[in-house]
Design a protein around this motif. Structure first.
Motif, PDB file in Angstrom:
ATOM      1  N   SER A 190      -4.602  -3.461 -30.111  1.00 13.86           N
ATOM      2  CA  SER A 190      -3.167  -3.450 -29.833  1.00 13.86           C
ATOM      3  C   SER A 190      -2.729  -2.084 -29.294  1.00 13.86           C
ATOM      4  CB  SER A 190      -2.372  -3.805 -31.088  1.00 13.86           C
ATOM      5  OG  SER A 190      -2.500  -2.786 -32.073  1.00 13.86           O
ATOM      6  N   GLN A 191      -3.589  -1.071 -29.468  1.00 14.16           N
ATOM      7  CA  GLN A 191      -3.389   0.217 -28.811  1.00 14.16           C
ATOM      8  C   GLN A 191      -4.355   0.278 -27.631  1.00 14.16           C
ATOM      9  OE1 GLN A 191      -2.795   3.779 -31.113  1.00 14.16           O
ATOM     10  NE2 GLN A 191      -2.755   2.625 -33.011  1.00 14.16           N
ATOM     11  N   VAL A 192      -3.817   0.223 -26.431  1.00  8.34           N
ATOM     12  CA  VAL A 192      -4.646   0.179 -25.229  1.00  8.34           C
ATOM     13  C   VAL A 192      -5.039   1.605 -24.862  1.00  8.34           C
ATOM     14  CG1 VAL A 192      -4.786  -0.573 -22.834  1.00  8.34           C
ATOM     15  CG2 VAL A 192      -3.420  -1.882 -24.486  1.00  8.34           C
ATOM     16  N   GLU A 193      -6.341   1.871 -24.874  1.00  8.14           N
ATOM     17  CA  GLU A 193      -6.844   3.206 -24.600  1.00  8.14           C
ATOM     18  C   GLU A 193      -7.490   3.283 -23.215  1.00  8.14           C
ATOM     19  OE1 GLU A 193      -9.527   4.054 -27.756  1.00  8.14           O
ATOM     20  OE2 GLU A 193      -7.938   4.335 -29.253  1.00  8.14           O
ATOM     21  N   ALA A 194      -7.596   4.495 -22.690  1.00 10.12           N
ATOM     22  CA  ALA A 194      -8.198   4.718 -21.372  1.00 10.12           C
ATOM     23  C   ALA A 194      -9.718   4.603 -21.486  1.00 10.12           C
ATOM     24  CB  ALA A 194      -7.826   6.093 -20.844  1.00 10.12           C
ATOM     25  N   PRO A 195     -10.343   3.712 -20.721  1.00 13.02           N
ATOM     26  CA  PRO A 195     -11.796   3.576 -20.787  1.00 13.02           C
ATOM     27  C   PRO A 195     -12.535   4.663 -20.023  1.00 13.02           C
ATOM     28  CG  PRO A 195     -10.891   1.990 -19.238  1.00 13.02           C
ATOM     29  CD  PRO A 195      -9.722   2.685 -19.856  1.00 13.02           C
ATOM     30  N   ILE A 196     -11.839   5.362 -19.097  1.00 14.37           N
ATOM     31  CA  ILE A 196     -12.440   6.452 -18.333  1.00 14.37           C
ATOM     32  C   ILE A 196     -11.418   7.579 -18.203  1.00 14.37           C
ATOM     33  CG2 ILE A 196     -13.943   4.926 -16.988  1.00 14.37           C
ATOM     34  CD1 ILE A 196     -11.971   5.333 -14.624  1.00 14.37           C
ATOM     35  N   SER A 197     -11.894   8.759 -17.842  1.00 16.02           N
ATOM     36  CA  SER A 197     -10.997   9.862 -17.506  1.00 16.02           C
ATOM     37  C   SER A 197     -10.659   9.791 -16.026  1.00 16.02           C
ATOM     38  CB  SER A 197     -11.666  11.204 -17.816  1.00 16.02           C
ATOM     39  OG  SER A 197     -11.941  11.335 -19.191  1.00 16.02           O
ATOM     40  N   GLY A 198      -9.436  10.181 -15.681  1.00 10.27           N
ATOM     41  CA  GLY A 198      -9.030  10.139 -14.282  1.00 10.27           C
ATOM     42  C   GLY A 198      -7.523  10.215 -14.153  1.00 10.27           C
ATOM     43  N   VAL A 199      -7.039   9.746 -13.015  1.00 11.59           N
ATOM     44  CA  VAL A 199      -5.608   9.755 -12.726  1.00 11.59           C
ATOM     45  C   VAL A 199      -5.075   8.333 -12.833  1.00 11.59           C
ATOM     46  CG1 VAL A 199      -3.837  10.302 -11.015  1.00 11.59           C
ATOM     47  CG2 VAL A 199      -5.858  11.765 -11.238  1.00 11.59           C
ATOM     48  N   ILE A 200      -3.975   8.166 -13.561  1.00 12.57           N
ATOM     49  CA  ILE A 200      -3.415   6.831 -13.769  1.00 12.57           C
ATOM     50  C   ILE A 200      -2.279   6.576 -12.783  1.00 12.57           C
ATOM     51  CG2 ILE A 200      -1.720   7.564 -15.505  1.00 12.57           C
ATOM     52  CD1 ILE A 200      -2.460   4.910 -17.011  1.00 12.57           C
ATOM     53  N   SER A 201      -2.117   5.319 -12.432  1.00 12.00           N
ATOM     54  CA  SER A 201      -1.066   4.920 -11.492  1.00 12.00           C
ATOM     55  C   SER A 201       0.265   4.758 -12.232  1.00 12.00           C
ATOM     56  CB  SER A 201      -1.455   3.593 -10.827  1.00 12.00           C
ATOM     57  OG  SER A 201      -1.389   2.539 -11.779  1.00 12.00           O
ATOM     58  N   ARG A 202       1.229   4.215 -11.536  1.00 13.32           N
ATOM     59  CA  ARG A 202       2.490   3.866 -12.193  1.00 13.32           C
ATOM     60  C   ARG A 202       2.237   2.701 -13.153  1.00 13.32           C
ATOM     61  NH1 ARG A 202       4.942  -0.794 -10.363  1.00 13.32           N
ATOM     62  NH2 ARG A 202       4.014  -1.756  -8.512  1.00 13.32           N
ATOM     63  N   ALA A 203       3.098   2.563 -14.128  1.00 12.31           N
ATOM     64  CA  ALA A 203       2.988   1.448 -15.070  1.00 12.31           C
ATOM     65  C   ALA A 203       3.499   0.171 -14.409  1.00 12.31           C
ATOM     66  CB  ALA A 203       3.786   1.747 -16.327  1.00 12.31           C
ATOM     67  N   ILE A 204       2.640  -0.819 -14.312  1.00 11.28           N
ATOM     68  CA  ILE A 204       3.032  -2.087 -13.699  1.00 11.28           C
ATOM     69  C   ILE A 204       3.820  -2.937 -14.690  1.00 11.28           C
ATOM     70  CG2 ILE A 204       2.145  -4.184 -12.601  1.00 11.28           C
ATOM     71  CD1 ILE A 204      -0.219  -2.501 -11.637  1.00 11.28           C
ATOM     72  N   VAL A 205       3.493  -2.795 -15.977  1.00  2.00           N
ATOM     73  CA  VAL A 205       4.235  -3.473 -17.051  1.00  2.00           C
ATOM     74  C   VAL A 205       4.820  -2.408 -17.967  1.00  2.00           C
ATOM     75  CG1 VAL A 205       4.061  -5.008 -19.030  1.00  2.00           C
ATOM     76  CG2 VAL A 205       2.806  -5.532 -16.943  1.00  2.00           C
ATOM     77  N   THR A 206       6.061  -2.546 -18.325  1.00  2.00           N
ATOM     78  CA  THR A 206       6.737  -1.541 -19.141  1.00  2.00           C
ATOM     79  C   THR A 206       7.134  -2.116 -20.501  1.00  2.00           C
ATOM     80  OG1 THR A 206       8.812  -2.119 -18.024  1.00  2.00           O
ATOM     81  CG2 THR A 206       7.579  -0.239 -17.153  1.00  2.00           C
ATOM     82  N   LYS A 207       7.766  -1.268 -21.299  1.00  2.00           N
ATOM     83  CA  LYS A 207       8.145  -1.605 -22.663  1.00  2.00           C
ATOM     84  C   LYS A 207       8.980  -2.886 -22.721  1.00  2.00           C
ATOM     85  CE  LYS A 207      10.768   0.311 -26.550  1.00  2.00           C
ATOM     86  NZ  LYS A 207      11.524   1.484 -27.036  1.00  2.00           N
ATOM     87  N   GLY A 208       8.652  -3.755 -23.705  1.00  2.00           N
ATOM     88  CA  GLY A 208       9.407  -4.986 -23.919  1.00  2.00           C
ATOM     89  C   GLY A 208       8.798  -6.212 -23.296  1.00  2.00           C
ATOM     90  N   ASN A 209       7.869  -6.039 -22.381  1.00  2.00           N
ATOM     91  CA  ASN A 209       7.251  -7.184 -21.718  1.00  2.00           C
ATOM     92  C   ASN A 209       6.106  -7.752 -22.552  1.00  2.00           C
ATOM     93  OD1 ASN A 209       8.380  -7.515 -18.801  1.00  2.00           O
ATOM     94  ND2 ASN A 209       8.171  -5.304 -19.110  1.00  2.00           N
ATOM     95  N   TYR A 210       5.925  -9.054 -22.443  1.00  2.00           N
ATOM     96  CA  TYR A 210       4.828  -9.726 -23.121  1.00  2.00           C
ATOM     97  C   TYR A 210       3.630  -9.762 -22.176  1.00  2.00           C
ATOM     98  CZ  TYR A 210       2.200 -13.094 -25.920  1.00  2.00           C
ATOM     99  OH  TYR A 210       1.241 -13.699 -26.683  1.00  2.00           O
TER     100      TYR A 210
END
Length: 388
Positions: A171-191
């Motif tokens: 339920s805590q989504v962690e980064a599987p690799i190191s690098g640069v992340i994009s914008r969040a495609i899904v934000t708070k409150g979404n299922y």
């Protein structure tokens, strides 16, 4: 008598005038001074034959981040576009449904453990009673079967509990690799749905790959003995020009594509040091052989005569001479000459635009500056980059 005197005077006057005008006529017929043009001595330098390929840069690792469990996004714990580390928490889903499941299975496991202990006790007692002939074998076997069933039930609940704890962890989504992340495609409150909803993308940023295809003929002629372990040097040129980026070939495919007649090759570069981004257009220059010393002249010094290429050389009498040449590779504003020129030759630096063969000239000697022109791929810089 007077008539004769007038005639003689006229003749004398004509002779005087003729004598005075002769030097002026000779002065008018004098040739103009020779034209002054820029003349440069051929520059001898080591050069390499390069082959250029176009490509798009790719990150060695790219992850489309998706949740492993379904749930509602409770928190986004990163800043869009920042560099993240492996294991860093990026999204938190509402953990309560998973916590309830864990608590339920914990209670069921306690009950299963109690049932298992009772089944073990009854099985041991049945075994003793059978030995004393106080219980039938059939009844003892039933108690043994009950024990096995209790053990299996306990193991099943333990496995379910293990999965529930994993779901709570996921339920805590962690980064599987190191690098640069994009914008969040899904934000708070979404299922979000497990394995389906895309949360963001992550690309590694330490190194970057450039894949390109070399045609079979070129590979056979120029690179047949090359292996990926040779760390063949390459140069990357970005679309906006600028300084070249050194790299090395680290992968060569194991077969030629029969559909395209090309061999897949990959070069690797230091992405952070040079600010390289995945998806960027680039040109890759691959040196085909060790450097060989060749004459170099300005590209503008070369003239075209139908199918021939020529330069105008300057002889000992400062007279221009026609010289056929065979062209090599171009390096910035300069051109390598395979044949037709030797060390010490002088050429008209600006070509045959205003002059031609046989013309006397006044040479204005200029020096060819090759300091800012890359003639060979920098072996040392590339090896240091690869080591880093």
């Amino acid at each position: 008598m007077n008539k004769i005197s007038y005639t003689l005077s006229a003749v004398a006057l004509a002779l005087v005038l003729s004598g005075c005008s002769q030097p002026n006529a000779q002065e008018g017929q004098q040739q103009p001074p020779p034209l002054t043009i820029d003349v440069a001595q051929v520059k001898m330098a080591p050069v390499q034959s390069w082959h250029t390929f176009t490509t798009r840069l790719q990150a060695p690792e790219r992850v489309v981040l998706k949740p492993r469990v379904s749930g509602q996004v409770e928190q986004m714990t990163f800043k869009e576009g920042e560099r993240i580390e492996k294991g860093q928490t990026l999204f938190r889903l509402d953990p309560r449904p998973f916590e309830v499941q864990v608590e339920t299975l914990d209670a069921q496991l306690v009950s299963a453990d109690a049932a298992l202990m009772q089944a073990k006790s009854e099985a041991r007692r049945a075994k003793q009673l059978v030995a004393e002939k106080a219980m039938s074998t059939e009844l003892a076997e039933q108690r043994a079967a009950t024990l096995r069933q209790a053990q299996a039930n306990r193991d099943a609940i333990a496995a379910q509990l293990k999965k529930a704890r994993l779901d709570l962890e996921f339920s805590q989504v962690e980064a599987p690799i190191s690098g640069v992340i994009s914008r969040a495609i899904v934000t708070k409150g979404n299922y979000v749905s497990a394995g389906e909803t895309t949360l963001a993308t992550i690309v590694s940023d330490q190194q970057i790959y450039a894949y390109f295809d070399v045609d079979e003929r070129t590979w056979s002629d120029k690179f047949a003995g090359v292996d990926a372990t040779d760390a063949v040097t390459v140069q990357l040129q970005r679309i906006n020009g600028g300084a070249s980026v050194p790299g090395v070939v680290d992968f060569i495919d194991n077969e030629i594509n029969p559909n395209t007649g090309t061999l897949g090759v990959r070069a690797v570069f230091d992405a952070q040091q040079h600010g390289l981004k995945p998806g960027a257009f680039a040109r890759i220059s691959l040196g085909s052989a060790d450097a060989a010393t060749m004459p170099l002249v300005p590209e503008r010094a070369i003239g075209t005569d139908l199918k021939n290429r020529f330069v105008l050389t300057v002889d000992a009498n400062n007279t221009l001479q026609y010289r056929l040449v065979e062209l090599g590779e171009r390096y910035g504003a300069f051109r390598a000459i395979k044949s037709g020129l030797e060390a010490g030759d002088k050429v008209a630096a600006n070509g045959p635009a205003r002059v031609g063969p046989g013309m006397p000239i006044t040479p204005n000697m200029v020096t060819l500056n090759l300091d800012d022109t890359r003639l060979v791929i920098a072996q040392r810089d590339t090896q240091l980059s690869a080591a880093n």
